[in-house]
Design a protein around this motif. Structure first.
Motif, short mmCIF file in Angstrom:
data_model
loop_
_atom_site.label_atom_id
_atom_site.label_comp_id
_atom_site.label_asym_id
_atom_site.label_seq_id
_atom_site.Cartn_x
_atom_site.Cartn_y
_atom_site.Cartn_z
N THR A 35 -6.30 4.45 -8.55
CA THR A 35 -5.75 4.22 -7.24
C THR A 35 -5.61 5.31 -6.34
OG1 THR A 35 -3.40 3.83 -7.91
CG2 THR A 35 -4.73 1.91 -7.79
N VAL A 36 -6.48 5.94 -6.06
CA VAL A 36 -6.49 7.05 -5.24
C VAL A 36 -7.71 7.27 -4.15
CG1 VAL A 36 -5.31 8.54 -7.05
CG2 VAL A 36 -7.90 8.39 -6.90
N CYS A 37 -7.29 7.87 -3.26
CA CYS A 37 -8.21 8.18 -2.09
C CYS A 37 -8.22 9.57 -1.72
CB CYS A 37 -8.48 7.19 -0.97
SG CYS A 37 -6.98 7.60 0.38
N PRO A 38 -9.20 9.97 -0.59
CA PRO A 38 -9.03 11.12 -0.29
C PRO A 38 -7.67 11.72 0.54
CG PRO A 38 -11.30 10.54 0.40
CD PRO A 38 -10.33 9.50 -0.13
N VAL A 39 -7.08 10.50 1.22
CA VAL A 39 -5.76 10.98 1.60
C VAL A 39 -4.58 11.44 0.81
CG1 VAL A 39 -3.81 9.93 3.30
CG2 VAL A 39 -6.19 9.53 3.66
N CYS A 40 -4.40 10.24 -0.36
CA CYS A 40 -3.49 10.66 -1.32
C CYS A 40 -3.70 11.67 -2.43
CB CYS A 40 -2.95 9.14 -2.12
SG CYS A 40 -4.19 8.28 -2.87
N LEU A 41 -5.14 12.06 -2.32
CA LEU A 41 -5.48 13.28 -3.24
C LEU A 41 -5.30 14.45 -2.25
CD1 LEU A 41 -8.73 11.81 -5.31
CD2 LEU A 41 -6.21 12.64 -6.20
N THR A 45 0.71 -1.31 -0.03
CA THR A 45 -0.19 -0.10 -0.08
C THR A 45 0.89 1.26 -0.06
OG1 THR A 45 -0.12 -0.23 2.39
CG2 THR A 45 -1.95 -1.18 1.29
N LYS A 46 0.04 2.39 -0.19
CA LYS A 46 0.92 3.54 -0.42
C LYS A 46 1.42 4.15 1.05
CE LYS A 46 -1.46 5.59 -4.41
NZ LYS A 46 -2.12 6.64 -4.80
N MET A 47 2.25 5.19 1.16
CA MET A 47 2.73 5.53 2.34
C MET A 47 2.02 6.07 3.56
SD MET A 47 5.90 5.94 3.62
CE MET A 47 5.65 6.14 5.31
N PHE A 48 0.81 6.54 3.17
CA PHE A 48 0.02 7.18 4.16
C PHE A 48 -1.37 6.98 4.10
CE2 PHE A 48 3.57 10.24 3.66
CZ PHE A 48 4.27 10.18 5.15
N CYS A 49 -1.97 6.05 3.22
CA CYS A 49 -3.23 5.60 2.86
C CYS A 49 -3.08 4.12 2.60
CB CYS A 49 -3.80 6.35 2.02
SG CYS A 49 -3.37 6.28 0.41
N GLY A 50 -4.46 3.38 2.50
CA GLY A 50 -4.42 1.84 2.30
C GLY A 50 -4.45 1.74 0.75
N CYS A 51 -4.39 2.81 -0.34
CA CYS A 51 -4.69 2.64 -1.64
C CYS A 51 -3.21 1.66 -2.04
CB CYS A 51 -4.41 3.97 -2.57
SG CYS A 51 -5.67 5.20 -2.23
N PRO A 52 -3.48 0.59 -3.04
CA PRO A 52 -2.56 -0.17 -3.67
C PRO A 52 -1.35 0.45 -4.23
CG PRO A 52 -4.52 -0.63 -4.74
CD PRO A 52 -4.87 0.63 -3.85
ZN LIG Z 1 -4.94 6.67 -1.08
#
Ligand SMILES: [Zn+2]
Length: 502
Positions: free
Chosen positions: A50-56, A33-40
């Motif tokens: 593969t994005v979510c509110p954290v990495c966006l 997963t990414k550095m600060f969220c659970g995205c692949p």
């Molecule tokens: Zn994310």
């Protein structure tokens, strides 16, 4: 003072100036997963899938640090003989760029996780100790695609697309201390360092370290000063050099360019530069003198990282055998000279030979096949040794067939050609093409008698005791059997037939 000057030939440049190099290497970690969220964190997904509110970086979202990425970074630091901070923080690096959704990057600034290490390399028999300034952890940015221009850069483009899949992928930055004292070897030392670092990261299993795909990328710093100068020259930073060969070329090209600037009485501008694969030259990027103040401050949304001594020791225990130690061990086991080891390394054959030995071949045989016949095939077809369509196990099998007397060298090369042409395994090719050495007496005697009948003069001389003449008859039998006869047995049979046995 740039652009209009003709570069100074390398040998002249290096005769007048002392280079100092430095390398900053970015490594994409192979975490799930990414550095600060659970995205692949993998590659290959549709853009912005593969994005979510954290990495966006959407308002109100909160980052949580990826434990596996921190562990990988500590292991890299330990493998590079660094000190591991007992307490450190992430920092916000503020700058505006469209592929960075938050308008700041979470990085580390004055409190890196690992500091003050080293990596030893050998170039042309000379040892160099490359000091490691720091190893820190950050997040990658997204990727911009500028469409419609000639260069692929934003200038001249009609529009730009942004893919945020990469935003937030864990990125480790390994920064060397300045490396003086390399003299003319500076470009080769730079390349050897990145090569060794890549081997080390591969052994640790923390990244796929593919330079051509951007999971390992290098910024190369170069400066020049007259010998004995009180201080080093102004350095330039060549960005995103994406092959080992380019690392070497970029340093060389900067030495030639900076020498021309200094020869003309000019001053080297501190700036970032872009390396161009086609020309092997660098061109000016943005000037560091206009560089933004990044206004770093401690990241308020993340707790500090405080690795306990116990955790660090647990991670130290997971370190594998490192490349330099492995090379020393294999060299001793295989009883090879330094030159032999260098040849194996330069040919990219070390792992292949090791796997061939592991499959049962003698080290000398494995080395002979990979550096001889197979290197020739690789050169002829313009591919890497490791890309040849033959496995170490197949090479070991061919060596075993030679060892047991089933194949001689000539037949073995024919079998190898068959394997490389995709006709099957060594045993399948031997069976299908009847390539095995013929050693049964009934078959051989027929050929021997035919050769004696066809060469009565030679036979008479052998009967008279001139056994050295048997070579001519052996040759005739080998020709008649297309090289497949067991030559030693043929000679015995000829001498027996002509009354010279024993
Ligand atoms: Zn994310």
């Amino acid at each position: 003072m740039t652009g209009v000057l003709t570069a100074v030939p390398y040998d002249e440049a290096i005769a007048r100036y002392e280079p100092v190099i430095g390398l900053e290497t970015h490594v994409e970690l192979g975490t799930v997963t990414k550095m600060f969220c659970g995205c692949p964190a993998g590659f290959g997904a549709e853009p912005n899938a593969t994005v979510c509110p954290v990495c966006l970086g959407l308002p109100g979202s909160m980052p949580v640090a990826n434990r596996a990425a921190i562990e990988s970074t500590i292991r890299i630091g330990l493998a590079l003989n660094c000190s591991i901070a007992s307490w450190c923080r992430f920092a916000r690096k503020n700058y505006f760029y469209p592929d960075m959704p938050k308008d700041y990057q979470i990085s580390q600034y004055d409190e890196p996780l690992c500091t003050d290490g080293r990596l030893d390399i050998t170039v042309d028999g000379a040892d160099f100790r490359i000091g490691i300034e720091r190893v820190h952890l950050e997040e990658d940015t997204g990727k911009s695609l500028h469409v419609g221009g000639a260069t692929g850069r934003i200038h001249g483009a009609e529009y730009s697309l942004v893919d945020y899949n990469r935003a937030g992928i864990p990125l480790v930055e390994v920064v060397t201390k300045p490396v003086p004292g390399t003299g003319a070897l500076a470009p080769v030392v730079a390349r050897a360092y990145v090569t060794e670092l890549r081997e080390l990261l591969r052994a640790l299993g923390v990244s796929d370290v593919r330079m051509e795909e951007g999971s390992l990328r290098c910024d190369v710093n170069t400066s020049l000063a007259p010998p004995g100068a009180a201080q080093w020259g102004t350095r330039t930073e060549t960005k995103n050099v994406n092959s080992l060969r380019s690392v070497e070329r970029a340093v060389r090209s900067e030495i030639e360019r900076q020498a021309a600037v200094l020869d003309a009485g000019g001053r080297v501008v501190q700036e970032t530069r872009h390396f161009h694969e086609e020309s092997g030259l660098t061109t000016s990027g943005r000037s560091k003198e206009e560089a933004q103040d990044y206004r770093y401050f401690p990241e308020p949304d993340l707790v500090p990282i405080a690795p306990s001594a116990e955790w660090v020791e647990q991670l130290r225990a997971t370190l594998p055998e490192l490349p330099s130690g492995r090379r020393a061990r294999l060299q001793a086991e295989w009883e090879l000279s330094d030159l032999d080891m260098t040849a194996l390394g330069n040919a990219g054959a070390l792992d292949l030979v090791a796997e061939t030995v592991a499959a049962g071949a003698a080290p000398a045989d494995a080395r002979k096949w990979w550096l001889g016949e197979l290197s020739r095939h690789a050169n002829d077809s313009g591919t890497e040794l490791s890309a040849l369509p033959v496995t170490p196990a197949q090479v070991a099998r061919i060596a075993a067939l030679v060892g047991s007397g089933d194949l001689n060298d000539r037949l073995a090369r024919q079998v190898l050609d068959g394997v490389l042409a995709g006709r099957g395994s060594p045993d399948e090719i031997v069976a299908a093409r009847g390539l095995a050495v013929v050693s049964d007496d009934a078959t051989l005697l027929a050929a021997v008698d035919a050769a004696i009948a066809a060469n009565p003069d030679v036979a008479a001389r052998i009967r008279a005791g001139k056994t050295a003449a048997a070579g001519a008859l052996v040759g005739a039998v080998m020709k008649a059997t297309r090289g497949q006869a067991d030559a030693a047995r043929v000679r015995e049979l000829i001498l027996e037939r002509l009354g010279q046995a024993g």
